[in-house]
Design an enzyme around this catalytic site. Structure first.
Site, PDB file in Angstrom:
ATOM      1  N   ASP A   1      52.233  18.949  64.623  1.00  0.00           N
ATOM      2  CA  ASP A   1      52.850  18.174  63.547  1.00  0.00           C
ATOM      3  C   ASP A   1      52.705  16.690  63.861  1.00  0.00           C
ATOM      4  O   ASP A   1      53.207  16.217  64.879  1.00  0.00           O
ATOM      5  CB  ASP A   1      54.325  18.571  63.465  1.00  0.00           C
ATOM      6  CG  ASP A   1      55.113  17.858  62.396  1.00  0.00           C
ATOM      7  OD1 ASP A   1      54.620  16.862  61.821  1.00  0.00           O
ATOM      8  OD2 ASP A   1      56.248  18.304  62.138  1.00  0.00           O
ATOM      9  N   ILE A   2      52.042  15.946  63.001  1.00  0.00           N
ATOM     10  CA  ILE A   2      51.803  14.530  63.250  1.00  0.00           C
ATOM     11  C   ILE A   2      53.106  13.740  63.351  1.00  0.00           C
ATOM     12  O   ILE A   2      53.170  12.742  64.054  1.00  0.00           O
ATOM     13  CB  ILE A   2      50.844  13.912  62.205  1.00  0.00           C
ATOM     14  CG1 ILE A   2      50.303  12.567  62.717  1.00  0.00           C
ATOM     15  CG2 ILE A   2      51.523  13.793  60.848  1.00  0.00           C
ATOM     16  CD1 ILE A   2      49.116  12.048  61.972  1.00  0.00           C
TER      17      ILE A   2
ATOM     18  N   VAL B   1      51.192  15.898  54.458  1.00  0.00           N
ATOM     19  CA  VAL B   1      51.428  14.894  55.493  1.00  0.00           C
ATOM     20  C   VAL B   1      52.269  13.751  54.928  1.00  0.00           C
ATOM     21  O   VAL B   1      53.211  13.278  55.573  1.00  0.00           O
ATOM     22  CB  VAL B   1      50.085  14.358  56.052  1.00  0.00           C
ATOM     23  CG1 VAL B   1      50.303  13.155  56.949  1.00  0.00           C
ATOM     24  CG2 VAL B   1      49.347  15.456  56.811  1.00  0.00           C
ATOM     25  N   ASP B   2      51.947  13.307  53.724  1.00  0.00           N
ATOM     26  CA  ASP B   2      52.654  12.193  53.100  1.00  0.00           C
ATOM     27  C   ASP B   2      54.151  12.481  52.989  1.00  0.00           C
ATOM     28  O   ASP B   2      54.995  11.671  53.386  1.00  0.00           O
ATOM     29  CB  ASP B   2      52.046  11.920  51.724  1.00  0.00           C
ATOM     30  CG  ASP B   2      52.435  10.574  51.140  1.00  0.00           C
ATOM     31  OD1 ASP B   2      52.873   9.685  51.882  1.00  0.00           O
ATOM     32  OD2 ASP B   2      52.265  10.418  49.923  1.00  0.00           O
TER      33      ASP B   2
ATOM     34  N   SER C   1      42.463  14.393  53.533  1.00  0.00           N
ATOM     35  CA  SER C   1      41.906  15.030  52.323  1.00  0.00           C
ATOM     36  C   SER C   1      41.678  16.530  52.429  1.00  0.00           C
ATOM     37  O   SER C   1      41.135  17.131  51.511  1.00  0.00           O
ATOM     38  CB  SER C   1      40.595  14.348  51.872  1.00  0.00           C
ATOM     39  OG  SER C   1      40.868  13.081  51.324  1.00  0.00           O
TER      40      SER C   1
ATOM     41  N   GLY D   1      44.039  18.896  52.665  1.00  0.00           N
ATOM     42  CA  GLY D   1      45.122  19.688  52.085  1.00  0.00           C
ATOM     43  C   GLY D   1      44.920  19.847  50.592  1.00  0.00           C
ATOM     44  O   GLY D   1      43.937  20.445  50.144  1.00  0.00           O
TER      45      GLY D   1
ATOM     46  N   TYR E   1      43.832  17.877  48.506  1.00  0.00           N
ATOM     47  CA  TYR E   1      42.602  17.260  47.988  1.00  0.00           C
ATOM     48  C   TYR E   1      41.373  18.129  48.270  1.00  0.00           C
ATOM     49  O   TYR E   1      40.260  17.770  47.924  1.00  0.00           O
ATOM     50  CB  TYR E   1      42.426  15.850  48.540  1.00  0.00           C
ATOM     51  CG  TYR E   1      43.422  14.844  47.989  1.00  0.00           C
ATOM     52  CD1 TYR E   1      44.360  15.186  47.022  1.00  0.00           C
ATOM     53  CD2 TYR E   1      43.399  13.549  48.437  1.00  0.00           C
ATOM     54  CE1 TYR E   1      45.255  14.260  46.529  1.00  0.00           C
ATOM     55  CE2 TYR E   1      44.301  12.604  47.938  1.00  0.00           C
ATOM     56  CZ  TYR E   1      45.222  12.967  46.982  1.00  0.00           C
ATOM     57  OH  TYR E   1      46.108  12.040  46.489  1.00  0.00           O
TER      58      TYR E   1
END
Length: 167
Positions: free
Chosen positions: A9-10, A32-33, A121, A123, A125
């Site tokens: 997890d970032i 992520v966002d 990109s 996920g 996207y």
């Protein structure tokens, strides 16, 4: 520059800067966002709102990057970048590569030594992970930067394997 890979997890990474695969609104979203905004707290959203009110009224363009505080995350900064939506009929790989280059450029202006990236990109996207890994690694390896370590934080074993096979 060292390149390391981590599956995880970032939002749990200790780094100078965490890169957010943001949407152009800079106001949070999914994947992520959303995770970065939730864990980082309201300070990130406040700075993003200020950026929208001043420099990025129409949103952050695809392939560009901008930094904010990291709020409650274990980092000093979040570097927000907007990845392209994958298209089978149009080559947008230059925009994906730009996300990595521009994020490193911003990291250099901040003096960041360790930068943690997600697989941008891949996920919602829908960029195929094998191609995204190739583009990401090529962009980072070709970048002129003072960043000492780039850490790719990959959410699952499939993404980790794609990046590992190219390193």
């Amino acid at each position: 520059m060292d390149i390391t890979l981590v599956q995880g997890d970032i939002t749990e990474q200790r780094a100078d800067a965490l890169v957010n695969a943001a949407n152009s609104s800079l106001l949070g979203g999914g994947g992520v966002d959303g995770a970065i905004h939730r864990r980082g707290g309201p300070e990130i959203l406040e700075e993003c709102r200020r950026l929208r009110a001043s420099t990025y009224g129409a949103g952050l363009p695809t392939g560009q990057a901008v930094a904010t505080t990291a709020g409650r995350l274990p980092a000093r900064w979040v570097i927000h970048t907007v990845g392209p939506v994958h298209s089978a009929s149009e080559d947008r790989s230059h925009l994906l590569a730009s996300c990595y280059r521009e994020s490193l450029r911003v990291a250099d202006t901040l003096g960041a030594a360790l930068v943690a990236f997600p697989a941008i990109s891949t996920g919602v996207y829908r960029w195929p992970i094998d191609d995204a890994a190739r583009i990401a690694l090529d962009a980072v390896l070709q970048a002129t930067t003072r960043v000492a370590e780039v850490r790719f934080v990959l959410f699952d074993a499939r993404a980790y394997a794609a990046f590992e096979s190219l390193l």
